[in-house]
Design a protein around this motif. Sequence first.
Motif, PDB file in Angstrom:
ATOM      1  N   ARG A 197       5.425   7.137   7.021  1.00  6.35           N
ATOM      2  CA  ARG A 197       4.074   7.046   6.296  1.00  6.35           C
ATOM      3  C   ARG A 197       3.338   6.134   7.316  1.00  6.35           C
ATOM      4  NH1 ARG A 197       5.247   7.124   0.285  1.00  6.35           N
ATOM      5  NH2 ARG A 197       7.505   8.043   0.181  1.00  6.35           N
ATOM      6  N   GLY A 198       3.395   5.987   8.480  1.00  4.99           N
ATOM      7  CA  GLY A 198       1.885   4.801   8.739  1.00  4.99           C
ATOM      8  C   GLY A 198       1.892   3.796   8.387  1.00  4.99           C
ATOM      9  N   TYR A 199       2.529   2.954   7.840  1.00  2.00           N
ATOM     10  CA  TYR A 199       2.853   1.848   7.552  1.00  2.00           C
ATOM     11  C   TYR A 199       3.188   1.044   8.366  1.00  2.00           C
ATOM     12  CZ  TYR A 199       2.453   3.736   2.667  1.00  2.00           C
ATOM     13  OH  TYR A 199       2.213   4.493   0.989  1.00  2.00           O
ATOM     14  N   ASN A 200       2.682  -0.644   8.788  1.00  2.00           N
ATOM     15  CA  ASN A 200       3.363  -1.615   9.163  1.00  2.00           C
ATOM     16  C   ASN A 200       4.167  -2.665   8.428  1.00  2.00           C
ATOM     17  OD1 ASN A 200       1.369  -1.057  11.302  1.00  2.00           O
ATOM     18  ND2 ASN A 200      -0.001  -1.807  10.047  1.00  2.00           N
ATOM     19  N   VAL A 201       5.651  -2.084   9.522  1.00  2.00           N
ATOM     20  CA  VAL A 201       6.872  -2.677   7.899  1.00  2.00           C
ATOM     21  C   VAL A 201       7.392  -3.846   8.844  1.00  2.00           C
ATOM     22  CG1 VAL A 201       9.428  -1.874   7.703  1.00  2.00           C
ATOM     23  CG2 VAL A 201       7.826  -0.722   7.396  1.00  2.00           C
ATOM     24  N   THR A 202       7.217  -4.804   8.182  1.00  2.00           N
ATOM     25  CA  THR A 202       8.783  -6.310   9.163  1.00  2.00           C
ATOM     26  C   THR A 202       9.807  -6.302   8.161  1.00  2.00           C
ATOM     27  OG1 THR A 202       6.024  -7.162   8.889  1.00  2.00           O
ATOM     28  CG2 THR A 202       7.922  -8.772   8.863  1.00  2.00           C
ATOM     29  N   ILE A 255       8.958  -4.962  -0.448  1.00  2.00           N
ATOM     30  CA  ILE A 255      10.811  -4.114  -1.423  1.00  2.00           C
ATOM     31  C   ILE A 255      11.415  -4.607  -0.940  1.00  2.00           C
ATOM     32  CG2 ILE A 255      11.857  -1.825  -0.911  1.00  2.00           C
ATOM     33  CD1 ILE A 255       8.944  -0.100  -0.187  1.00  2.00           C
ATOM     34  N   SER A 256      12.247  -4.803  -1.992  1.00  2.00           N
ATOM     35  CA  SER A 256      13.764  -5.685  -2.284  1.00  2.00           C
ATOM     36  C   SER A 256      14.854  -4.592  -2.504  1.00  2.00           C
ATOM     37  CB  SER A 256      14.298  -6.858  -3.148  1.00  2.00           C
ATOM     38  OG  SER A 256      15.053  -7.448  -2.894  1.00  2.00           O
ATOM     39  N   ALA A 257      15.461  -4.450  -1.635  1.00  2.00           N
ATOM     40  CA  ALA A 257      16.558  -3.785  -1.246  1.00  2.00           C
ATOM     41  C   ALA A 257      18.037  -4.087  -0.932  1.00  2.00           C
ATOM     42  CB  ALA A 257      17.085  -2.600   0.506  1.00  2.00           C
ATOM     43  N   VAL A 308      12.647   2.165   5.566  1.00  2.00           N
ATOM     44  CA  VAL A 308      12.121   0.851   7.059  1.00  2.00           C
ATOM     45  C   VAL A 308      11.580   2.473   7.505  1.00  2.00           C
ATOM     46  CG1 VAL A 308      12.324   0.635   9.047  1.00  2.00           C
ATOM     47  CG2 VAL A 308      12.836  -1.478   7.651  1.00  2.00           C
ATOM     48  N   ARG A 309      12.749   3.443   7.350  1.00  2.00           N
ATOM     49  CA  ARG A 309      12.199   4.787   8.318  1.00  2.00           C
ATOM     50  C   ARG A 309      11.223   5.272   7.342  1.00  2.00           C
ATOM     51  NH1 ARG A 309      18.891   6.256   9.275  1.00  2.00           N
ATOM     52  NH2 ARG A 309      19.126   4.576  10.984  1.00  2.00           N
ATOM     53  N   GLU A 310      11.293   4.979   6.092  1.00  2.00           N
ATOM     54  CA  GLU A 310      10.403   6.030   5.121  1.00  2.00           C
ATOM     55  C   GLU A 310       8.890   5.669   5.095  1.00  2.00           C
ATOM     56  OE1 GLU A 310       8.843   9.242   2.951  1.00  2.00           O
ATOM     57  OE2 GLU A 310       9.964   9.264   3.495  1.00  2.00           O
ATOM     58  N   LEU A 357       6.806  -5.725   3.083  1.00  2.00           N
ATOM     59  CA  LEU A 357       8.301  -6.458   4.181  1.00  2.00           C
ATOM     60  C   LEU A 357       9.397  -6.381   2.975  1.00  2.00           C
ATOM     61  CD1 LEU A 357       9.616  -9.020   5.056  1.00  2.00           C
ATOM     62  CD2 LEU A 357       8.957 -10.037   3.517  1.00  2.00           C
ATOM     63  N   VAL A 358      10.410  -5.505   4.062  1.00  2.00           N
ATOM     64  CA  VAL A 358      11.260  -5.479   3.501  1.00  2.00           C
ATOM     65  C   VAL A 358      12.644  -6.349   3.810  1.00  2.00           C
ATOM     66  CG1 VAL A 358      13.377  -3.158   3.228  1.00  2.00           C
ATOM     67  CG2 VAL A 358      11.237  -3.169   3.999  1.00  2.00           C
TER      68      VAL A 358
END
Length: 222
Positions: A36-41, A80-82, A30-32, A17-18
């Motif tokens: 890498r093949g991660y599932n991103v929310t 990840i908190s950005a 998010v793009r990185e 989760l970003v």
Amino acid sequence: MTNRDNDNAATAKLKILVLGATGGTGRLIVREALARGYNVTALVRSPDKARDLQGAHLIVGDARDEAALRKALKGQDAVISALGTPASPFREVTLLSTVTRSLVNAMKAEHVSRLVAITGMGAGDSAGHGGFLFDRLIFPLLLRKVYADKDRQEAIIRNSGLDWVLVRPSVLNDKPGGHALRALTDLSGFHGGTIARADVARFVVDQVSDDSFLHGSPLVTW
């Protein structure tokens, strides 16, 4: 299958989760992660601002809302908190600490333990290491109230009981990434620097599965 293949197969399944995904550094994170093949929310307040985040699963909600955070956290392996906030010379800043307090509570409730959070050069014991211009002009005139909240944010994370990493970038720029970076925990002799957002994004995503800086606060710079 080699050990490297095993590692790649394992990390490819990671669900992240970003927060702050529509910011300058958040978009690159998010793009990185997707590369890498991660599932991103991504938890976003405005889906219109997230239209270019192709490949990420978007959940619309306010990161200050613990219920929205819990919804976004279900099934995740890491956060990840950005999150960032504009310079505020006069008004008090509370967004970062407010969101982080809600986030920690939500992560505990949903049994998600890994948190990688971006704060910044000037937070905590990195204060006074930004160089003359940053320390004497930019910080006191524009960022003092923002960094007071970053300090509160860091304290909440340090006391959270989570598996956390605090990443403190030096002054961000939008140059192409791919440069070698330094991750400093001893700031003796360090007085300011700069780094590309893309290189910060790469380092931050590394910390999701790398324990080298677990419970640490590296300052990253060129």
